[in-house]
Scaffold this motif. Structure first.
Motif, PDB file in Angstrom:
ATOM      1  N   ARG A 294       0.826  -1.205   0.000  1.00  0.00           N
ATOM      2  CA  ARG A 294       0.000   0.000   0.000  1.00  0.00           C
ATOM      3  C   ARG A 294       0.867   1.264   0.000  1.00  0.00           C
ATOM      4  O   ARG A 294       0.547   2.239  -0.675  1.00  0.00           O
ATOM      5  N   ILE A 295       1.976   1.232   0.753  1.00  0.00           N
ATOM      6  CA  ILE A 295       2.905   2.362   0.773  1.00  0.00           C
ATOM      7  C   ILE A 295       3.409   2.645  -0.645  1.00  0.00           C
ATOM      8  O   ILE A 295       3.410   3.788  -1.114  1.00  0.00           O
ATOM      9  N   GLY A 296       3.876   1.587  -1.337  1.00  0.00           N
ATOM     10  CA  GLY A 296       4.394   1.765  -2.691  1.00  0.00           C
ATOM     11  C   GLY A 296       3.337   2.236  -3.661  1.00  0.00           C
ATOM     12  O   GLY A 296       3.575   3.134  -4.478  1.00  0.00           O
ATOM     13  N   GLU A 297       2.173   1.636  -3.563  1.00  0.00           N
ATOM     14  CA  GLU A 297       1.079   1.985  -4.469  1.00  0.00           C
ATOM     15  C   GLU A 297       0.637   3.435  -4.273  1.00  0.00           C
ATOM     16  O   GLU A 297       0.492   4.193  -5.241  1.00  0.00           O
ATOM     17  N   VAL A 298       0.424   3.825  -3.026  1.00  0.00           N
ATOM     18  CA  VAL A 298      -0.061   5.183  -2.738  1.00  0.00           C
ATOM     19  C   VAL A 298       0.990   6.224  -3.121  1.00  0.00           C
ATOM     20  O   VAL A 298       0.665   7.262  -3.715  1.00  0.00           O
ATOM     21  N   ALA A 299       2.255   5.948  -2.805  1.00  0.00           N
ATOM     22  CA  ALA A 299       3.322   6.901  -3.143  1.00  0.00           C
ATOM     23  C   ALA A 299       3.397   7.110  -4.654  1.00  0.00           C
ATOM     24  O   ALA A 299       3.508   8.254  -5.129  1.00  0.00           O
ATOM     25  N   ALA A 300       3.332   6.014  -5.402  1.00  0.00           N
ATOM     26  CA  ALA A 300       3.421   6.132  -6.864  1.00  0.00           C
ATOM     27  C   ALA A 300       2.207   6.844  -7.442  1.00  0.00           C
ATOM     28  O   ALA A 300       2.341   7.722  -8.310  1.00  0.00           O
ATOM     29  N   LYS A 301       1.010   6.488  -6.969  1.00  0.00           N
ATOM     30  CA  LYS A 301      -0.201   7.129  -7.485  1.00  0.00           C
ATOM     31  C   LYS A 301      -0.211   8.620  -7.169  1.00  0.00           C
ATOM     32  O   LYS A 301      -0.604   9.443  -8.011  1.00  0.00           O
ATOM     33  N   ALA A 302       0.213   8.978  -5.962  1.00  0.00           N
ATOM     34  CA  ALA A 302       0.246  10.393  -5.580  1.00  0.00           C
ATOM     35  C   ALA A 302       1.249  11.162  -6.432  1.00  0.00           C
ATOM     36  O   ALA A 302       0.984  12.294  -6.865  1.00  0.00           O
ATOM     37  N   LEU A 303       2.405  10.552  -6.685  1.00  0.00           N
ATOM     38  CA  LEU A 303       3.419  11.208  -7.504  1.00  0.00           C
ATOM     39  C   LEU A 303       2.952  11.384  -8.942  1.00  0.00           C
ATOM     40  O   LEU A 303       3.097  12.463  -9.536  1.00  0.00           O
ATOM     41  N   LEU A 304       2.362  10.341  -9.511  1.00  0.00           N
ATOM     42  CA  LEU A 304       1.901  10.408 -10.900  1.00  0.00           C
ATOM     43  C   LEU A 304       0.785  11.446 -11.049  1.00  0.00           C
ATOM     44  O   LEU A 304       0.724  12.164 -12.051  1.00  0.00           O
ATOM     45  N   ALA A 305      -0.086  11.527 -10.051  1.00  0.00           N
ATOM     46  CA  ALA A 305      -1.143  12.540 -10.092  1.00  0.00           C
ATOM     47  C   ALA A 305      -0.543  13.939 -10.053  1.00  0.00           C
ATOM     48  O   ALA A 305      -0.994  14.850 -10.761  1.00  0.00           O
ATOM     49  N   ARG A 306       0.487  14.107  -9.258  1.00  0.00           N
ATOM     50  CA  ARG A 306       1.145  15.418  -9.166  1.00  0.00           C
ATOM     51  C   ARG A 306       1.793  15.784 -10.504  1.00  0.00           C
ATOM     52  O   ARG A 306       1.707  16.925 -10.962  1.00  0.00           O
ATOM     53  N   ILE A 307       2.436  14.811 -11.132  1.00  0.00           N
ATOM     54  CA  ILE A 307       3.086  15.056 -12.428  1.00  0.00           C
ATOM     55  C   ILE A 307       2.049  15.448 -13.477  1.00  0.00           C
ATOM     56  O   ILE A 307       2.285  16.323 -14.327  1.00  0.00           O
ATOM     57  N   GLU A 308       0.879  14.813 -13.411  1.00  0.00           N
ATOM     58  CA  GLU A 308      -0.177  15.054 -14.410  1.00  0.00           C
ATOM     59  C   GLU A 308      -1.145  16.162 -13.999  1.00  0.00           C
ATOM     60  O   GLU A 308      -2.162  16.374 -14.649  1.00  0.00           O
ATOM     61  N   ASN A 309      -0.832  16.837 -12.885  1.00  0.00           N
ATOM     62  CA  ASN A 309      -1.697  17.919 -12.381  1.00  0.00           C
ATOM     63  C   ASN A 309      -3.121  17.441 -12.114  1.00  0.00           C
ATOM     64  O   ASN A 309      -4.090  18.138 -12.384  1.00  0.00           O
ATOM     65  N   ARG A 310      -3.223  16.204 -11.569  1.00  0.00           N
ATOM     66  CA  ARG A 310      -4.518  15.660 -11.174  1.00  0.00           C
ATOM     67  C   ARG A 310      -4.629  15.687  -9.661  1.00  0.00           C
ATOM     68  O   ARG A 310      -3.634  15.667  -8.952  1.00  0.00           O
ATOM     69  N   LYS A 311      -5.856  15.686  -9.161  1.00  0.00           N
ATOM     70  CA  LYS A 311      -6.076  15.613  -7.722  1.00  0.00           C
ATOM     71  C   LYS A 311      -6.051  14.152  -7.284  1.00  0.00           C
ATOM     72  O   LYS A 311      -6.649  13.291  -7.911  1.00  0.00           O
ATOM     73  N   TYR A 312      -5.347  13.898  -6.204  1.00  0.00           N
ATOM     74  CA  TYR A 312      -5.327  12.568  -5.590  1.00  0.00           C
ATOM     75  C   TYR A 312      -5.039  12.800  -4.122  1.00  0.00           C
ATOM     76  O   TYR A 312      -3.991  13.334  -3.767  1.00  0.00           O
ATOM     77  N   SER A 313      -5.957  12.443  -3.270  1.00  0.00           N
ATOM     78  CA  SER A 313      -5.837  12.764  -1.845  1.00  0.00           C
ATOM     79  C   SER A 313      -5.928  11.503  -0.998  1.00  0.00           C
ATOM     80  O   SER A 313      -6.954  11.203  -0.393  1.00  0.00           O
TER      81      SER A 313
END
Length: 332
Positions: A294-313
């Motif tokens: 879950r740590i790896g998944e959440v970290a990657a999803k949060a980073l990718l959302a930031r790169i793509e200027n998407r919201k992910y909370s």
């Protein structure tokens, strides 16, 4: 070798449209996408990664720093980060800090020189101030397994102090009062937090903290057997041991086998991490689950959302949970 111009001519679209398709722009007609892909296949067109990076100002790569490659913890962490990254047709570049401040610094500079689009960092040696400065320089960065309060929104972590308290409370609830703790390296914040959780649980139960019951081990396999032997020699009266990870618990199993001590009867053992081997040793190891997937998944999803200027909370703080098996006995 085919060129973008040849692809555009065969697909009957502009070279700009071909470039937008290659770079994954959303605003391209589906019909034009289809024709471009068909033309690329017919011409066996292989886009040049460097040219794409220059055109889009992206390298389609994520950099990752881990503590070492020789650990049952970092493998799953890297795997779950890469799963999310590859879903976006990006690549993961991984380096290791090897418990050295200089190597961590060198690794991060290497990744930045590769112009990665984002960073996932598991750092033990960099100071909070250094990580804060790094985020100012490279905002597309996520810190895993560590909380830096000033950049908490960029940190994905487990409450290690709470985990240490849960483990120790479980031993106390089962009647144990002579409880030892074998820590990881005290240079690591995980170890210090888990030790604080152990001390908190003793305090809540009204039990004294005995420094003779605490000994420093390592999260890897080096030297833990000697640490266990020293602990048992100087504190033979202990009835339970909180091991700050499952590797340390395995060393306790080995030394107890050497000395004819039956785990789960004469000595209770609880680990931390819930590694894959913890349910296969005998008796099966009671442990604290570290949700590394879950740590790896959440970290990657949060980073990718930031790169793509998407919201992910997501919830940045993950809660440790007890996994009860067979290595803890109840004292009457």
């Amino acid at each position: 070798m085919a060129t973008i111009k040849e692809v555009s001519e065969l697909a009957k679209v502009s070279t700009a449209t071909v470039s937008r398709v290659l770079n994954g722009h959303a605003y391209v007609k589906e019909e034009n996408k289809r024709r471009v892909f068909e033309a690329m296949e017919m011409l066996n067109f292989q886009p040049n990664a460097s040219a794409q990076a220059l055109a889009s100002n992206k390298t389609n790569s994520i950099g990752m720093l881990v503590g070492s490659f020789d650990s049952p913890f970092y493998g799953p962490l890297m795997h779950h980060v890469e799963e999310q990254v590859r879903e976006k047709n990006m690549h993961l570049i991984v380096t290791s800090g090897q418990e050295s401040l200089k190597k961590e610094q060198d690794s991060i500079e290497f990744l930045l020189a590769k112009q990665v689009d984002g960073l996932v960092l598991h750092s033990d040696k960099l100071s909070d101030d250094t990580l804060i400065s790094l985020l100012l320089r490279h905002p597309n960065t996520m810190i895993v397994n560590r909380l830096v309060p000033e950049i908490a929104e960029s940190c994905i972590y487990i409450n290690n102090e709470q985990g240490g308290m849960i483990a120790t409370q479980f031993l106390i609830e089962n009647g144990h009062t002579e409880i030892a703790c074998i820590s990881g390296q005290m240079s690591k914040v995980d170890s210090r937090d888990r030790l604080q959780g152990y001390r908190n649980a003793l305090g809540v139960a009204g039990l004294p903290y005995n420094p003779m019951y605490v000994i420093e081990g390592r999260f890897d396999h080096q030297g833990n057997h000697d640490a266990v032997r020293r602990l048992l020699d100087r504190a033979p009266q202990i009835t339970a041991v909180f091991c700050q990870n499952d590797n340390i618990a395995l060393a306790v199993y080995d030394v107890c086998a050497e000395r004819g001590i039956t785990i789960g009867k004469e000595l209770s053992v609880i680990g931390f991490d819930n590694d894959s081997h913890s349910q296969h040793v005998r008796p099966r190891l009671t442990t604290i689950d570290y949700p590394v997937h879950r740590i790896g998944e959440v970290a990657a999803k949060a980073l990718l959302a930031r790169i793509e200027n998407r919201k992910y909370s997501p919830s940045n703080s993950l809660v440790p949970e007890l996994v009860e098996r067979d290595s803890v006995c109840k004292l009457s």
